[in-house]
Scaffold this motif. Structure first.
Motif, PDB file in Angstrom:
ATOM      1  N   ASP B  51       0.861  -1.183   0.000  1.00 42.11           N
ATOM      2  CA  ASP B  51       0.000   0.000   0.000  1.00 42.11           C
ATOM      3  C   ASP B  51       0.893   1.226   0.000  1.00 42.11           C
ATOM      4  OD1 ASP B  51      -3.038   0.832   1.925  1.00 42.11           O
ATOM      5  OD2 ASP B  51      -2.241   1.607   0.042  1.00 42.11           O
ATOM      6  N   VAL B  52       0.287   2.365  -0.257  1.00 42.95           N
ATOM      7  CA  VAL B  52       1.052   3.616  -0.233  1.00 42.95           C
ATOM      8  C   VAL B  52       1.700   3.794   1.141  1.00 42.95           C
ATOM      9  CG1 VAL B  52       0.865   6.122  -0.392  1.00 42.95           C
ATOM     10  CG2 VAL B  52      -0.449   4.674  -1.936  1.00 42.95           C
ATOM     11  N   LYS B  53       2.944   4.163   1.135  1.00 42.88           N
ATOM     12  CA  LYS B  53       3.761   4.419   2.326  1.00 42.88           C
ATOM     13  C   LYS B  53       4.014   3.163   3.160  1.00 42.88           C
ATOM     14  CE  LYS B  53       2.513   9.304   2.791  1.00 42.88           C
ATOM     15  NZ  LYS B  53       3.726   9.822   2.167  1.00 42.88           N
ATOM     16  N   MET B  54       3.567   2.006   2.707  1.00 44.34           N
ATOM     17  CA  MET B  54       3.822   0.767   3.419  1.00 44.34           C
ATOM     18  C   MET B  54       4.924  -0.002   2.702  1.00 44.34           C
ATOM     19  SD  MET B  54       1.659   1.250   5.748  1.00 44.34           S
ATOM     20  CE  MET B  54       1.653  -0.259   6.686  1.00 44.34           C
ATOM     21  N   LYS B  55       5.817  -0.598   3.470  1.00 47.11           N
ATOM     22  CA  LYS B  55       6.892  -1.381   2.868  1.00 47.11           C
ATOM     23  C   LYS B  55       7.279  -2.502   3.813  1.00 47.11           C
ATOM     24  CE  LYS B  55      10.370   1.791   4.677  1.00 47.11           C
ATOM     25  NZ  LYS B  55      11.387   2.813   4.363  1.00 47.11           N
ATOM     26  N   GLU B  56       7.767  -3.564   3.217  1.00 46.93           N
ATOM     27  CA  GLU B  56       8.245  -4.705   3.988  1.00 46.93           C
ATOM     28  C   GLU B  56       9.570  -5.156   3.397  1.00 46.93           C
ATOM     29  OE1 GLU B  56       5.105  -5.260   6.813  1.00 46.93           O
ATOM     30  OE2 GLU B  56       7.024  -6.302   6.613  1.00 46.93           O
ATOM     31  N   LYS B  57      10.497  -5.536   4.267  1.00 46.45           N
ATOM     32  CA  LYS B  57      11.762  -6.058   3.784  1.00 46.45           C
ATOM     33  C   LYS B  57      11.558  -7.436   3.184  1.00 46.45           C
ATOM     34  CE  LYS B  57      14.654  -3.621   7.141  1.00 46.45           C
ATOM     35  NZ  LYS B  57      15.613  -3.758   8.269  1.00 46.45           N
ATOM     36  N   GLY B  58      12.303  -7.665   2.124  1.00 46.66           N
ATOM     37  CA  GLY B  58      12.308  -8.986   1.523  1.00 46.66           C
ATOM     38  C   GLY B  58      13.462  -9.803   2.052  1.00 46.66           C
ATOM     39  N   ASP B  59      14.053 -10.593   1.189  1.00 50.24           N
ATOM     40  CA  ASP B  59      15.118 -11.504   1.617  1.00 50.24           C
ATOM     41  C   ASP B  59      16.492 -10.830   1.662  1.00 50.24           C
ATOM     42  OD1 ASP B  59      13.366 -13.832  -0.424  1.00 50.24           O
ATOM     43  OD2 ASP B  59      13.301 -13.678   1.762  1.00 50.24           O
ATOM     44  N   ILE B  60      16.687  -9.795   0.863  1.00 46.77           N
ATOM     45  CA  ILE B  60      18.014  -9.166   0.771  1.00 46.77           C
ATOM     46  C   ILE B  60      17.895  -7.648   0.786  1.00 46.77           C
ATOM     47  CG2 ILE B  60      19.254 -11.069  -0.337  1.00 46.77           C
ATOM     48  CD1 ILE B  60      18.707  -9.538  -3.032  1.00 46.77           C
ATOM     49  N   PRO B  61      17.402  -7.035   1.866  1.00 41.39           N
ATOM     50  CA  PRO B  61      17.185  -5.583   1.866  1.00 41.39           C
ATOM     51  C   PRO B  61      18.426  -4.736   2.140  1.00 41.39           C
ATOM     52  CG  PRO B  61      16.524  -6.523   3.956  1.00 41.39           C
ATOM     53  CD  PRO B  61      16.973  -7.683   3.096  1.00 41.39           C
ATOM     54  N   GLU B  62      19.494  -5.384   2.599  1.00 41.35           N
ATOM     55  CA  GLU B  62      20.668  -4.605   3.024  1.00 41.35           C
ATOM     56  C   GLU B  62      21.234  -3.797   1.853  1.00 41.35           C
ATOM     57  OE1 GLU B  62      19.737  -7.947   5.478  1.00 41.35           O
ATOM     58  OE2 GLU B  62      20.394  -7.952   3.396  1.00 41.35           O
ATOM     59  N   GLY B  63      21.454  -2.531   2.117  1.00 43.21           N
ATOM     60  CA  GLY B  63      22.028  -1.642   1.107  1.00 43.21           C
ATOM     61  C   GLY B  63      20.998  -0.972   0.226  1.00 43.21           C
ATOM     62  N   TYR B  64      19.727  -1.273   0.479  1.00 43.84           N
ATOM     63  CA  TYR B  64      18.635  -0.716  -0.329  1.00 43.84           C
ATOM     64  C   TYR B  64      17.592  -0.059   0.572  1.00 43.84           C
ATOM     65  CZ  TYR B  64      20.464  -4.124  -3.699  1.00 43.84           C
ATOM     66  OH  TYR B  64      21.273  -4.860  -4.526  1.00 43.84           O
ATOM     67  N   SER B  65      16.882   0.905   0.009  1.00 46.55           N
ATOM     68  CA  SER B  65      15.679   1.430   0.636  1.00 46.55           C
ATOM     69  C   SER B  65      14.655   1.643  -0.473  1.00 46.55           C
ATOM     70  CB  SER B  65      15.960   2.740   1.383  1.00 46.55           C
ATOM     71  OG  SER B  65      16.415   3.738   0.476  1.00 46.55           O
ATOM     72  N   VAL B  66      13.411   1.872  -0.085  1.00 44.78           N
ATOM     73  CA  VAL B  66      12.344   2.047  -1.071  1.00 44.78           C
ATOM     74  C   VAL B  66      11.452   3.200  -0.652  1.00 44.78           C
ATOM     75  CG1 VAL B  66      12.267  -0.337  -1.920  1.00 44.78           C
ATOM     76  CG2 VAL B  66      10.910   0.321   0.086  1.00 44.78           C
ATOM     77  N   SER B  67      10.678   3.651  -1.623  1.00 38.34           N
ATOM     78  CA  SER B  67       9.734   4.725  -1.377  1.00 38.34           C
ATOM     79  C   SER B  67       8.480   4.469  -2.191  1.00 38.34           C
ATOM     80  CB  SER B  67      10.343   6.069  -1.783  1.00 38.34           C
ATOM     81  OG  SER B  67       9.371   7.100  -1.743  1.00 38.34           O
ATOM     82  N   ARG B  68       7.329   4.602  -1.518  1.00 37.93           N
ATOM     83  CA  ARG B  68       6.070   4.503  -2.248  1.00 37.93           C
ATOM     84  C   ARG B  68       5.154   5.616  -1.752  1.00 37.93           C
ATOM     85  NH1 ARG B  68       2.221  -0.647  -3.250  1.00 37.93           N
ATOM     86  NH2 ARG B  68       1.097   0.179  -5.070  1.00 37.93           N
ATOM     87  N   GLU B  69       5.260   6.751  -2.389  1.00 36.68           N
ATOM     88  CA  GLU B  69       4.459   7.921  -2.042  1.00 36.68           C
ATOM     89  C   GLU B  69       3.126   7.936  -2.780  1.00 36.68           C
ATOM     90  OE1 GLU B  69       5.237  10.212   0.320  1.00 36.68           O
ATOM     91  OE2 GLU B  69       6.888   8.855   0.793  1.00 36.68           O
TER      92      GLU B  69
END
Lengths: 110, 114
Positions: B51-69
């Motif tokens: 959903d908007v502004k919602m995020k969950e880490k997957g299996d390999i999140p290290e070194g990454y970030s995400v944005s869902r505005e």
């Protein structure tokens, strides 16, 4: 042991041959996908199935939930079928978690 | 037809640079995913959003970030790119949580970090 396995890993066929790619999984699923990826390209969904059999053109996908096994068949194979075929399973969890198999690389020779 | 569009097919960046990978879908899907694909390792989930502004880490999140505005857009950010992040990055979308829906993938973004 991987949760989703495919066989064979690589496959070379003559044009016109009947091809079978197998997928077995060890987890509870709500659905199984067969995906196709051409070299250098994106991934296209071929089938999503949760029971029985589906057919689209020369492609047929079957699934046996009890045996945790699915097959993708290609009839009258053509060089344009050359691609990587990926089996993926949708887990029965609260969100759309998908586990992908390692893929089967198919090469169809004229 | 559902379309998932990734902003760049090929990128070359230097170590330490900040990298943005953009993904837009046009089918009002709630779920969006970022995967990386490496030879011999298959597809691995980095992050997903339901959903908007919602995020969950997957299996390999290290070194990454995400944005869902916004619902249609899901961005993957490499704050400081490293050579081990050289890979093919694939965005996907599917209908909402609780609905086992077909997956739709973008064309992929091949990132090379020098």
């Amino acid at each position: 042991k991987n949760e989703v396995e495919q066989s064979p890993q690589n496959l070379t066929a003559q044009e016109g041959e009947f091809i079978t790619i197998n997928c077995s999984y060890s987890v509870g699923i709500s659905a199984l996908h067969w995906l196709q990826q051409h070299p250098g390209g994106g991934i296209v969904s071929l089938f999503m199935l949760s029971s029985g059999k589906k057919k689209h053109g020369r492609l047929i996908a079957t699934i046996n939930i009890q045996e945790k096994h699915s097959s993708l068949h290609i009839t009258a194979s053509h060089p344009r079928d050359s691609a990587v075929y990926i089996c993926a399973v949708h887990l029965k969890t609260s969100y759309d978690k998908v586990i992908f198999g390692p893929g089967t690389s198919l090469s169809v020779i004229p | 037809d559902v379309k998932v569009t990734q902003s760049s097919r090929y990128l070359v960046k230097r170590t330490g640079e900040k990298v943005f990978l953009e993904c837009v879908q046009d089918m009002d899907h709630e779920n969006m995913f970022w995967y990386r694909q490496d030879p011999g390792l298959g597809l691995r989930l980095i992050y997903f959003s339901y959903d908007v502004k919602m995020k969950e880490k997957g299996d390999i999140p290290e070194g990454y970030s995400v944005s869902r505005e916004k619902k249609e857009r899901f961005s993957l950010i490499l704050e400081s790119a490293s050579t081990n992040q050289t890979s093919m990055y694939l965005c996907a979308s599917s209908p909402g949580t609780g609905i086992t829906g077909e997956l739709f993938f973008g064309e992929g973004s091949r990132l090379t970090v020098l």
